[in-house]
Write a protein that holds these residues in place. Structure first.
Motif, PDB file in Angstrom:
ATOM      1  N   TYR A  12      45.304  31.863  39.080  1.00 10.47           N
ATOM      2  CA  TYR A  12      45.153  32.811  38.640  1.00 10.47           C
ATOM      3  C   TYR A  12      44.392  34.093  39.193  1.00 10.47           C
ATOM      4  CZ  TYR A  12      44.875  37.259  35.131  1.00 10.47           C
ATOM      5  OH  TYR A  12      44.474  38.413  35.035  1.00 10.47           O
ATOM      6  N   HIS A  15      46.652  34.534  42.403  1.00 12.77           N
ATOM      7  CA  HIS A  15      47.673  35.089  42.150  1.00 12.77           C
ATOM      8  C   HIS A  15      47.467  36.553  41.582  1.00 12.77           C
ATOM      9  CE1 HIS A  15      51.678  35.623  40.635  1.00 12.77           C
ATOM     10  NE2 HIS A  15      51.020  36.644  39.431  1.00 12.77           N
ATOM     11  N   GLN A  16      46.093  37.154  41.482  1.00 12.36           N
ATOM     12  CA  GLN A  16      46.128  38.765  40.871  1.00 12.36           C
ATOM     13  C   GLN A  16      46.280  39.332  42.207  1.00 12.36           C
ATOM     14  OE1 GLN A  16      47.390  38.314  37.610  1.00 12.36           O
ATOM     15  NE2 GLN A  16      45.860  40.071  37.200  1.00 12.36           N
ATOM     16  N   GLN A  18      47.001  38.114  45.096  1.00 11.30           N
ATOM     17  CA  GLN A  18      47.623  38.830  45.707  1.00 11.30           C
ATOM     18  C   GLN A  18      48.628  39.602  45.414  1.00 11.30           C
ATOM     19  OE1 GLN A  18      49.469  34.998  46.444  1.00 11.30           O
ATOM     20  NE2 GLN A  18      48.153  33.714  48.295  1.00 11.30           N
ATOM     21  N   ARG A  19      49.151  39.895  44.487  1.00  9.59           N
ATOM     22  CA  ARG A  19      49.716  40.749  43.585  1.00  9.59           C
ATOM     23  C   ARG A  19      49.056  42.576  44.085  1.00  9.59           C
ATOM     24  NH1 ARG A  19      49.406  43.697  38.877  1.00  9.59           N
ATOM     25  NH2 ARG A  19      48.189  41.808  38.438  1.00  9.59           N
ATOM     26  N   TYR A  20      47.503  42.163  43.671  1.00  9.97           N
ATOM     27  CA  TYR A  20      47.190  43.528  43.902  1.00  9.97           C
ATOM     28  C   TYR A  20      47.724  44.561  45.739  1.00  9.97           C
ATOM     29  CZ  TYR A  20      43.773  47.049  45.330  1.00  9.97           C
ATOM     30  OH  TYR A  20      43.074  48.291  45.779  1.00  9.97           O
ATOM     31  N   LYS A  22      49.676  43.412  47.657  1.00 10.46           N
ATOM     32  CA  LYS A  22      51.169  43.348  48.375  1.00 10.46           C
ATOM     33  C   LYS A  22      51.748  45.239  47.582  1.00 10.46           C
ATOM     34  CE  LYS A  22      54.941  42.376  49.154  1.00 10.46           C
ATOM     35  NZ  LYS A  22      55.595  41.767  50.977  1.00 10.46           N
ATOM     36  N   GLU A  23      51.384  44.907  46.398  1.00  4.64           N
ATOM     37  CA  GLU A  23      51.540  46.383  45.345  1.00  4.64           C
ATOM     38  C   GLU A  23      50.393  48.034  45.822  1.00  4.64           C
ATOM     39  OE1 GLU A  23      51.514  45.599  41.305  1.00  4.64           O
ATOM     40  OE2 GLU A  23      53.308  43.839  41.273  1.00  4.64           O
ATOM     41  N   GLU A  24      49.094  47.088  46.368  1.00  5.03           N
ATOM     42  CA  GLU A  24      48.590  48.122  46.350  1.00  5.03           C
ATOM     43  C   GLU A  24      48.623  48.748  48.226  1.00  5.03           C
ATOM     44  OE1 GLU A  24      47.416  50.567  44.063  1.00  5.03           O
ATOM     45  OE2 GLU A  24      48.126  49.409  42.395  1.00  5.03           O
ATOM     46  N   SER A  26      50.345  46.951  50.522  1.00  5.54           N
ATOM     47  CA  SER A  26      51.601  46.162  51.274  1.00  5.54           C
ATOM     48  C   SER A  26      51.487  45.393  52.713  1.00  5.54           C
ATOM     49  CB  SER A  26      52.564  47.532  51.572  1.00  5.54           C
ATOM     50  OG  SER A  26      52.782  48.226  51.189  1.00  5.54           O
ATOM     51  N   THR A  28      50.705  40.414  52.325  1.00  9.18           N
ATOM     52  CA  THR A  28      50.882  39.855  51.947  1.00  9.18           C
ATOM     53  C   THR A  28      50.028  38.986  52.309  1.00  9.18           C
ATOM     54  OG1 THR A  28      52.913  40.040  52.739  1.00  9.18           O
ATOM     55  CG2 THR A  28      52.427  37.530  52.187  1.00  9.18           C
ATOM     56  N   THR A  34      42.960  34.344  50.484  1.00 11.22           N
ATOM     57  CA  THR A  34      42.690  35.097  49.295  1.00 11.22           C
ATOM     58  C   THR A  34      41.635  34.210  48.656  1.00 11.22           C
ATOM     59  OG1 THR A  34      45.564  35.847  48.999  1.00 11.22           O
ATOM     60  CG2 THR A  34      43.681  35.745  47.159  1.00 11.22           C
TER      61      THR A  34
END
Length: 83
Positions: A12, A15-16, A18-20, A22-24, A26, A28, A34
């Motif tokens: 979890y 994932h969080q 990695q998402r941060y 990616k979104e904030e 850009s 990977t 991670t």
């Protein structure tokens, strides 16, 4: 005393994070880097959060003990003194 996360918790968090990134930012991040980032922040930040939790628990306990002490005084029976 490091806390061991379950596999589900780590997945979890990976994932969080990695998402941060990616979104904030850009960016990977791979799973291994991670997990290393999470381990670093856990080691560095964990004691601060742990100590704050201990302080919060101590404060709550003292408030409860004070309340309990007040309740015990209410239970006392008055003593009549003979003249």
């Amino acid at each position: 005393m490091p806390t061991k996360l379950t596999r589900e918790q780590m997945e979890y968090l990976v994932h969080q994070v990695q998402r941060y990134f990616k979104e904030e930012r850009s960016e990977t991040l791979g799973n291994l880097e991670t997990e290393e980032l999470i381990a670093f922040f856990s080691k560095e930040l964990g004691p601060f959060y742990y100590n704050q939790g201990v302080q919060d628990s101590r404060k709550l306990l003292m408030e409860r003990m004070s309340s309990l002490e007040d309740e015990l005084y209410v239970l006392e029976k008055p003593i009549q003194k003979n003249k």
